[in-house]
Write an enzyme that holds these catalytic residues in place. Structure first.
Site, PDB file in Angstrom:
ATOM      1  N   ASP A  41       0.859  -1.177   0.000  1.00 39.60           N
ATOM      2  CA  ASP A  41       0.000   0.000   0.000  1.00 39.60           C
ATOM      3  C   ASP A  41       0.897   1.229   0.000  1.00 39.60           C
ATOM      4  O   ASP A  41       1.688   1.433   0.922  1.00 39.60           O
ATOM      5  CB  ASP A  41      -0.889  -0.022   1.260  1.00 39.60           C
ATOM      6  CG  ASP A  41      -1.857   1.140   1.300  1.00 39.60           C
ATOM      7  OD1 ASP A  41      -2.354   1.533   0.226  1.00 39.60           O
ATOM      8  OD2 ASP A  41      -2.124   1.660   2.403  1.00 39.60           O
ATOM      9  N   GLU A 125      -1.239  -1.728  -5.404  1.00 37.32           N
ATOM     10  CA  GLU A 125      -2.481  -1.048  -5.748  1.00 37.32           C
ATOM     11  C   GLU A 125      -2.192   0.028  -6.772  1.00 37.32           C
ATOM     12  O   GLU A 125      -1.288   0.832  -6.594  1.00 37.32           O
ATOM     13  CB  GLU A 125      -3.104  -0.423  -4.501  1.00 37.32           C
ATOM     14  CG  GLU A 125      -4.474   0.149  -4.788  1.00 37.32           C
ATOM     15  CD  GLU A 125      -5.183   0.590  -3.523  1.00 37.32           C
ATOM     16  OE1 GLU A 125      -6.402   0.447  -3.471  1.00 37.32           O
ATOM     17  OE2 GLU A 125      -4.520   1.070  -2.599  1.00 37.32           O
ATOM     18  N   ASP A 207      -3.271   1.273   7.333  1.00 37.69           N
ATOM     19  CA  ASP A 207      -2.436   0.941   6.179  1.00 37.69           C
ATOM     20  C   ASP A 207      -2.077  -0.537   6.094  1.00 37.69           C
ATOM     21  O   ASP A 207      -2.065  -1.114   5.011  1.00 37.69           O
ATOM     22  CB  ASP A 207      -1.165   1.800   6.182  1.00 37.69           C
ATOM     23  CG  ASP A 207      -1.488   3.280   6.076  1.00 37.69           C
ATOM     24  OD1 ASP A 207      -2.447   3.608   5.354  1.00 37.69           O
ATOM     25  OD2 ASP A 207      -0.797   4.092   6.709  1.00 37.69           O
TER      26      ASP A 207
END
Ligand code: ZN
Length: 260
Positions: A41, A125, A207
Site C-alpha cells: 500500500d 495497488e 495501512d
C-alpha cells in the site's frame, strides 16, 4: 551477464551531466522460488506499508537542501533569461535538484530489489497519480514520491527475476474492508489511522489492513488464522516456470539500472 548493446546513446541532462544509455537484451536471472507474497500500500506519509505490517519511510530531503534549492530558485528568477548568468544559475539549481532525485531513485531501487528478492508474488495497488496530482495541495508531495518509478522498477525486476507482479484496481475497498472477516465498514476519513471492525472486533492499523487486502485482491489466496495468527500463503502459479527464459523485447536501461 548481458549481451552486447545494440545501441549506445549519449544523453545530456538539465544539470549538464552526461549519461551513456545502452539498449541491451537482458537474460532472465531466475531467483529460487520464494514461499512469500506481499501486498503493498503506497502512501504519502509513509512511503509503503507491506502486508507483513512493515512500514517503510522514504528518505526526506534534508531541510538544508530544500532551503538551498529555494535560494537557488530565487537567485535564478532575478537573472535575465538567455544571459550567461542565467545559464550558470540554472545549472546550479539543476545540479542540486538532480542530486535530490538521485537520492530518491537510489532508495526506490534498493527497496524494489529487496521486495522482489523476498517475495514470489507482489501485489501493488494502482494509484490514480494523474488524478491526485490535480489536487494542488498534494501535487508537490506526490510528484516527489516516485510512485510511478517504483512501479516501473518492480515491473522490470519481476520480469528479470521471474517473479509474479500484479496490480489491482484502485477501486477495491482496500481501506474499508476488514482483512480478518471481510466486513466492509463505512468510508474512512484520511485522518483515521486505526479502526475497530464492527463485526469481529479486530483493531486494524489502517495501512497494514489495506496492504493485506491488496494482497488478497491480487488473486492470491491467503487466510488469516485469527487475530495475530499465522498467515498461510499458497503460491498458485509459479511465475518462474511459466516465464520464458529470455526477454523478447529489448529493455532500455541506463548504466545505473544495470549496476543495480
Ligand atoms: Zn472483521
Amino acid at each position: 551477464m548481458t549481451n552486447p548493446p545494440s545501441s549506445v546513446t549519449v544523453i545530456k541532462d538539465a544539470a549538464n551531466r552526461y549519461f551513456l544509455s545502452f539498449v541491451v537484451e537482458i537474460n532472465q536471472q531466475l531467483l529460487p522460488e520464494s514461499p512469500n507474497s506481499v501486498g503493498i500500500d503506497l502512501g504519502i506519509k509513509t512511503f509503503a506499508v507491506l502486508s507483513t505490517g512493515e512500514k517503510i519511510d522514504a528518505p526526506k530531503p534534508l531541510k538544508k537542501r530544500i532551503k538551498h534549492l529555494r535560494k537557488l530558485d530565487r537567485n535564478l528568477s532575478r537573472k535575465q533569461k538567455g544571459s550567461n548568468r542565467y545559464e550558470r544559475a540554472r545549472v546550479r539549481k539543476a545540479k542540486l535538484y538532480a542530486r535530490m532525485k538521485d537520492t530518491r531513485k537510489d532508495f526506490l531501487h534498493k527497496l524494489s530489489t529487496r521486495i522482489i528478492h523476498e517475495n514470489q508474488v507482489i501485489v501493488l495497488e494502482d494509484l490514480n497519480v494523474a488524478g491526485m496530482v490535480k489536487n494542488h495541495k498534494l501535487s508537490k508531495a506526490i510528484s516527489d514520491l516516485g510512485w510511478r518509478q517504483f512501479r516501473t522498477f518492480l515491473e522490470g525486476k519481476a520480469e528479470k527475476y521471474g517473479r509474479d507482479f500484479r496490480v489491482i484496481s484502485r477501486w477495491e475497498p482496500t481501506s474499508q474492508k476488514c482483512s480478518c472477516c471481510g466486513f466492509v465498514g463505512g468510508k474512512l476519513d484520511l485522518s483515521v489511522r486505526e479502526w475497530t471492525c464492527l463485526n469481529c472486533g479486530t483493531v486494524h492499523d489502517r495501512d497494514s489492513n489495506a496492504a493485506v487486502n491488496i494482497l488478497v485482491a491480487g488473486g492470491h489466496s491467503e487466510t488469516l488464522n485469527g487475530r495475530g495468527g499465522k498467515r498461510q500463503t499458497f503460491v498458485k502459479e509459479a511465475a518462474a516456470v511459466e516465464a520464458s527464459t529470455h526477454l523478447e523485447k529489448p529493455v532500455q536501461l541506463s548504466i545505473f539500472d544495470i549496476l543495480q
